[in-house]
Design an enzyme around this catalytic site. Structure first.
Site, PDB file in Angstrom:
ATOM      1  N   GLU A   1       0.800  -1.240   0.000  1.00 27.49           N
ATOM      2  CA  GLU A   1       0.000   0.000   0.000  1.00 27.49           C
ATOM      3  C   GLU A   1       0.828   1.284   0.000  1.00 27.49           C
ATOM      4  O   GLU A   1       0.594   2.195   0.805  1.00 27.49           O
ATOM      5  CB  GLU A   1      -0.982   0.000   1.171  1.00 27.49           C
ATOM      6  CG  GLU A   1      -2.016  -1.099   1.017  1.00 27.49           C
ATOM      7  CD  GLU A   1      -3.289  -0.901   1.823  1.00 27.49           C
ATOM      8  OE1 GLU A   1      -3.320  -0.002   2.683  1.00 27.49           O
ATOM      9  OE2 GLU A   1      -4.248  -1.643   1.590  1.00 27.49           O
TER      10      GLU A   1
ATOM     11  N   GLU B   1      -5.480  -8.665   0.078  1.00 27.16           N
ATOM     12  CA  GLU B   1      -6.304  -8.247   1.221  1.00 27.16           C
ATOM     13  C   GLU B   1      -7.721  -7.987   0.734  1.00 27.16           C
ATOM     14  O   GLU B   1      -7.926  -7.482  -0.375  1.00 27.16           O
ATOM     15  CB  GLU B   1      -5.779  -6.964   1.885  1.00 27.16           C
ATOM     16  CG  GLU B   1      -4.578  -7.178   2.756  1.00 27.16           C
ATOM     17  CD  GLU B   1      -4.109  -5.912   3.448  1.00 27.16           C
ATOM     18  OE1 GLU B   1      -4.961  -5.091   3.872  1.00 27.16           O
ATOM     19  OE2 GLU B   1      -2.874  -5.747   3.565  1.00 27.16           O
TER      20      GLU B   1
END
Ligand code: BG6
Length: 469
Positions: free
Chosen positions: A166, A368
């Site tokens: 991320e 995720e």
């Protein structure tokens, strides 16, 4: 589109779940480990700190045995730089190296593929203090050296590495606390180069596959107005393409680069940087997906007012998701939400998979996806999390629809294998398939308890995604 029948999941589909070191390991100062910037982050009032978390460092064998019981084919976890090279740029710590050998070996014992994230927000604090972390070019070299240690140590056992988790959220939410946009995008650029260099070194040093792991989602315009549509396209560049075009094509997306240039925020880039970015080729794309993002157009003037002093420390989400003269985040009235306000949008996952596949034509791995809500431990020691089962079921069906659309999907690794501490909302916001018996401040006995979703996922994996009832 609707299909009459859906294609099956591939036979070698990687079913599993994810975690990250600082959120689940605990043992924050054991066996030579030094603090990372995450360990030193001020704790949000009312939530736990990072010292013990789920105590996975000491209980990984029990946790991995439970994953094996669920029939996992992969377990995604992160190695902490601060365990491997506690000084950030000096001596390698044999105890840290040994710990992850043991975790990897434990996975392999059960036929579980370790999927290793090399960096999950956790820069060594010592490098932040020494030279300002990612604002310095030196950080590129230190990160690559740390990755080389991991490739050398683990490269013969591990098939899948992920470079940076991320990066886009770190940059968008200014997690580094940068003073100006120029500084923020300079740090971001250094990460892009570091990621490219690590990708190249991985290919030179081992047979493993390597990918970035940004948080990617399709962007919806709030209305059908042409300006909102343009805003969605622009925001897609800022939020998604800046992190994928750069590693796949070695190029910044043009419109967003021009936007930054006109605001004095475009980073200093050398010819060598661009050559490195062009030379790096990820083998697949990993991405985290929680829910679709919706934006509307915002003028420069209105956007400046909303943006204010936004950054991660102020937790001003709306401000952080506003780009003056481009777009601002909006609540989508047609999207379901969790009690924490996160979107529930399985169709958005299918759209995102389609967009990624059609743009980049690389195999995809979902690293995720999950439902973070409080769970209740009943008196007879059970967790009836049918809301999580419902969430996972819908997203797995969306994966199968995308596979039928032609997308090459390698696996599904939801967040999270066991309960762990959320980035800023404590352990009350639980995502795990395995319950960890502790509260925000009372560590209790940390017992592992199988949630209803545990049994459901076990069955889903055993049937290779056919049995989702
Ligand atoms: C992703 C991160 O942003 O989402 C994880 O990679 C994080 O570290 C997860 O925990 C869920 O978000 P949150 O804020 O609920 O913990």
């Amino acid at each position: 589109m609707d299909y009459k029948t859906l294609k099956p999941f591939p036979k070698d589909f990687l079913w599993g779940a994810s975690s990250s070191g600082y959120q689940c390991e605990g043992a924050w100062d054991e066996d030579g480990k030094t603090p990372s910037v995450q360990d030193c982050m001020p704790v949000v009032p009312g939530t736990t700190d990072w010292k013990v978390t789920s105590d996975h460092y000491h209980r990984f064998k029990e946790d991995i045995a439970l994953m094996a019981e669920m029939n996992f084919k992969e377990f995604r976890f992160s190695v902490q730089w601060t365990r491997i090279i506690p000084s950030g740029d000096g001596e390698v710590n044999p105890l840290g190296v040994q710990h992850y050998h043991e975790v990897i070996d434990e996975c392999l014992k059960y036929g579980i593929n370790p999927v290793i994230t090399l960096y999950h927000f956790d820069l060594p604090q010592v490098l932040q203090d020494k030279y300002g972390g990612w604002t310095s070019r030196q950080c590129i070299e230190d990160f690559v050296r740390y990755c080389e240690v991991c490739f050398k140590e683990y490269g013969s056992k591990v098939k899948y590495f992920l470079t940076i988790n991320e990066q886009n959220m770190m940059t968008m939410f200014n997690m580094g606390g940068y003073k100006t946009d120029k500084e923020r995008y300079q740090a971001n650029h250094h990460m892009l180069v570091a990621m490219a260099k690590a990708t190249i070194r991985c290919h030179e040093m081992c047979d493993a596959w390597i990918a970035p792991a940004p948080n990617i989602t399709c962007v919806y315009p709030l209305t059908s107005s042409p300006l909102d549509n343009l805003a969605a396209m622009d925001y897609d560049q800022l939020r998604n393409r800046l992190y994928l075009d750069t590693i796949v094509f070695g190029e910044y997306p043009e419109a967003f680069a021009e936007y930054l240039k006109q605001r004095g925020a475009f980073p200093e880039i050398t010819i060598e940087d661009m050559a490195v970015m062009k030379a790096a080729h990820p083998d697949f794309l990993a991405f985290n997906y929680y829910g679709g993002s919706t934006v509307r157009y915002v003028s420069e003037e209105e956007g400046m007012k909303i943006k204010g002093t936004s950054d991660w420390a102020h937790m001003d989400m709306q401000g952080m998701m506003t780009e003056p003269g481009m777009a601002m985040a909006a609540k989508n009235p047609l999207q379901e939400q969790t009690s924490y306000g996160m979107g529930i949008d399985p169709v958005g996952l299918r759209i995102t998979l389609r967009q990624l596949w059609e743009r980049y034509h690389l195999p995809l791995l979902i690293t995720e996806n999950g439902c973070g809500v409080p769970d209740t431990l009943t008196e007879d020691g059970k967790i009836h999390d049918d809301y999580r089962i419902d969430y996972l079921r819908k997203h797995i069906i969306a994966c199968r629809q995308a596979i039928t659309d032609g997308v090459r999907l390698m696996g599904y690794s939801p967040w999270s294998a066991m309960d762990l501490v959320s980035t800023h909302q404590g352990i009350t916001k639980r995502y795990g398939l395995i319950y960890v018996n502790r509260d925000e401040f009372d560590l209790k006995d940390m017992k592992r308890i199988r949630k209803d979703s545990f049994y459901w996922y076990q069955k889903a994996i055993a049937s290779n995604g056919e049995d989702l009832d």
